[in-house]
Enzyme design. Structure first.
Site, PDB file in Angstrom:
ATOM      1  N   ARG A 106      69.626  79.783  49.407  1.00 41.36           N
ATOM      2  CA  ARG A 106      68.718  80.513  48.519  1.00 41.36           C
ATOM      3  C   ARG A 106      68.752  80.010  47.079  1.00 41.36           C
ATOM      4  O   ARG A 106      68.342  80.715  46.169  1.00 41.36           O
ATOM      5  CB  ARG A 106      68.990  82.026  48.542  1.00 41.36           C
ATOM      6  CG  ARG A 106      68.650  82.722  49.865  1.00 41.36           C
ATOM      7  CD  ARG A 106      68.657  84.219  49.638  1.00 41.36           C
ATOM      8  NE  ARG A 106      68.430  85.053  50.808  1.00 41.36           N
ATOM      9  CZ  ARG A 106      67.224  85.393  51.263  1.00 41.36           C
ATOM     10  NH1 ARG A 106      66.153  84.944  50.678  1.00 41.36           N
ATOM     11  NH2 ARG A 106      67.110  86.203  52.307  1.00 41.36           N
ATOM     12  N   GLU A 129      61.133  81.699  46.989  1.00 39.04           N
ATOM     13  CA  GLU A 129      62.031  82.846  46.928  1.00 39.04           C
ATOM     14  C   GLU A 129      63.451  82.341  46.693  1.00 39.04           C
ATOM     15  O   GLU A 129      63.918  81.444  47.388  1.00 39.04           O
ATOM     16  CB  GLU A 129      61.954  83.610  48.249  1.00 39.04           C
ATOM     17  CG  GLU A 129      62.549  84.982  48.191  1.00 39.04           C
ATOM     18  CD  GLU A 129      62.257  85.761  49.473  1.00 39.04           C
ATOM     19  OE1 GLU A 129      61.827  86.905  49.368  1.00 39.04           O
ATOM     20  OE2 GLU A 129      62.462  85.222  50.575  1.00 39.04           O
ATOM     21  N   GLU A 139      69.718  90.824  58.817  1.00 40.16           N
ATOM     22  CA  GLU A 139      68.853  91.624  57.948  1.00 40.16           C
ATOM     23  C   GLU A 139      67.881  92.501  58.710  1.00 40.16           C
ATOM     24  O   GLU A 139      67.187  93.321  58.115  1.00 40.16           O
ATOM     25  CB  GLU A 139      68.130  90.712  56.949  1.00 40.16           C
ATOM     26  CG  GLU A 139      69.129  90.032  56.008  1.00 40.16           C
ATOM     27  CD  GLU A 139      68.487  89.084  55.007  1.00 40.16           C
ATOM     28  OE1 GLU A 139      67.396  89.388  54.515  1.00 40.16           O
ATOM     29  OE2 GLU A 139      69.096  88.034  54.720  1.00 40.16           O
ATOM     30  N   GLU A 173      57.479  89.961  58.066  1.00 36.86           N
ATOM     31  CA  GLU A 173      58.345  88.807  57.786  1.00 36.86           C
ATOM     32  C   GLU A 173      59.458  88.700  58.820  1.00 36.86           C
ATOM     33  O   GLU A 173      60.277  89.610  58.971  1.00 36.86           O
ATOM     34  CB  GLU A 173      58.963  88.923  56.390  1.00 36.86           C
ATOM     35  CG  GLU A 173      59.897  87.752  56.071  1.00 36.86           C
ATOM     36  CD  GLU A 173      60.380  87.736  54.630  1.00 36.86           C
ATOM     37  OE1 GLU A 173      60.175  88.738  53.914  1.00 36.86           O
ATOM     38  OE2 GLU A 173      60.963  86.715  54.226  1.00 36.86           O
TER      39      GLU A 173
HETATM   40 MN    MN Z   1      61.621  85.998  52.445  1.00 37.96          MN
END
Ligand code: MN
Length: 288
Positions: free
Chosen positions: A210, A239, A152, A146
């Site tokens: 998100r 997600e 991140e 990913e």
């Molecule tokens: Mn993701």
């Protein structure tokens, strides 16, 4: 094409009742598939999960982000080995579930790094991912990496980097794109999909904050048109994260400080309709 939902929309606790709850809610919201967070595959109750999946008639995939202790992009052989052991256990869990996909930030720790990745570290990561993909292939499971934003991971921040990372691997390793991360790092929502047409085999659909799809700045219309253009047929998985549903291991890594929704069932049903609506509209492009 299977439309799915990440398990953390439903619960932060994947013990036996949590697994059952998440699978039931995923099906009730209209999805075909649940993505289980496998941050701790050693304790994951795959027997309960398999029974719940069979009861509800949906499929599963699995994802995780490695930690500093299991960072396969490290130059510390102990951490690299610990990461390979963890990923192998995740593959075994997915085989027990009859699953076909392992994805996520499985090539480095999921954290903010304070220096660029090193060449030796990236070599370690590619070697382990190759080994894990080999083990996974024996169980009919594909592995994809990913692409994530710079806060991140320091290894794969763009689709092009991921295409280079998986280049020449046997068995083939796929690229996993996530609209949330693309919105931060890529030049558009269209070109990265076309550039990875041959490697793209997993997709996350996330809004820029998100939360509810369609309430942020992600250009979903371009992204879904691009999926149509390459005849993408892999999983498309929603997600979303809120402090309403908190996973202790993910809260800090993902920076889930705010409440973006309270009712997971409403959020999930909305996302299912949103994704299917975009896919249906994009499919009509064949008439143009
Ligand atoms: Mn993701």
């Amino acid at each position: 094409m299977k439309i799915g939902c990440h398990g953390l929309v439903w619960t932060g606790n994947f013990d036996t009742p949590g697994i059952r709850h998440a699978v039931t809610q995923t099906r009730q919201a209209g999805f075909d598939l649940i993505e289980f967070p496998l941050m701790d595959p050693a304790t994951f109750d795959s027997k309960t999960a398999r029974a719940a999946l069979d009861d509800e008639g949906i499929e599963a995939t699995g994802s995780l982000g490695l930690s500093a202790e299991t960072d396969i992009s490290s130059e510390d052989p102990a951490r690299v080995q610990a990461g390979e052991d963890l990923l192998n256990r995740a593959v075994d869990v997915l085989a027990e579930l009859g699953s076909q996909h392992l994805c996520g930030v499985i090539y480095s720790a999921m954290q903010k790094y304070d220096a660029p990745a090193t060449e030796a570290g990236i070599d370690n990561s590619r070697t382990v991912i190759g080994n894990v993909a080999g083990r996974a292939a024996e169980a009919g499971i594909s592995v994809s990496v990913e692409v994530t934003n710079r806060y991140e991971s320091n290894v794969l921040n763009t689709a092009r980097q991921a295409r280079e990372f998986v280049s020449g691997m046997t068995p083939p390793v796929g690229v996993h794109l996530d609209t949330y991360h693309m919105n931060i790092e890529e030049s558009s929502m269209f070109a990265p999909v076309l550039e990875t047409a041959a490697e793209l085999d997993y997709v996350h659909i996330g809004e820029s904050h998100r939360g509810y799809l369609g309430t942020g700045s992600v250009d979903f219309a371009s992204f879904f048109k691009a999926l149509h253009q390459i005849d993408y047929d892999g999983p498309v998985v929603f997600e979303s994260f809120s402090s309403t549903v908190v996973s202790p291991t993910l809260t800090s890594a993902l920076g889930i400080w705010r409440n973006l929704w309270e009712d997971g069932a409403d959020l999930g049903a909305h996302a299912n309709a949103f994704i299917r609506g975009h896919l249906a509209a994009s499919a009509s492009l064949r008439h143009h």
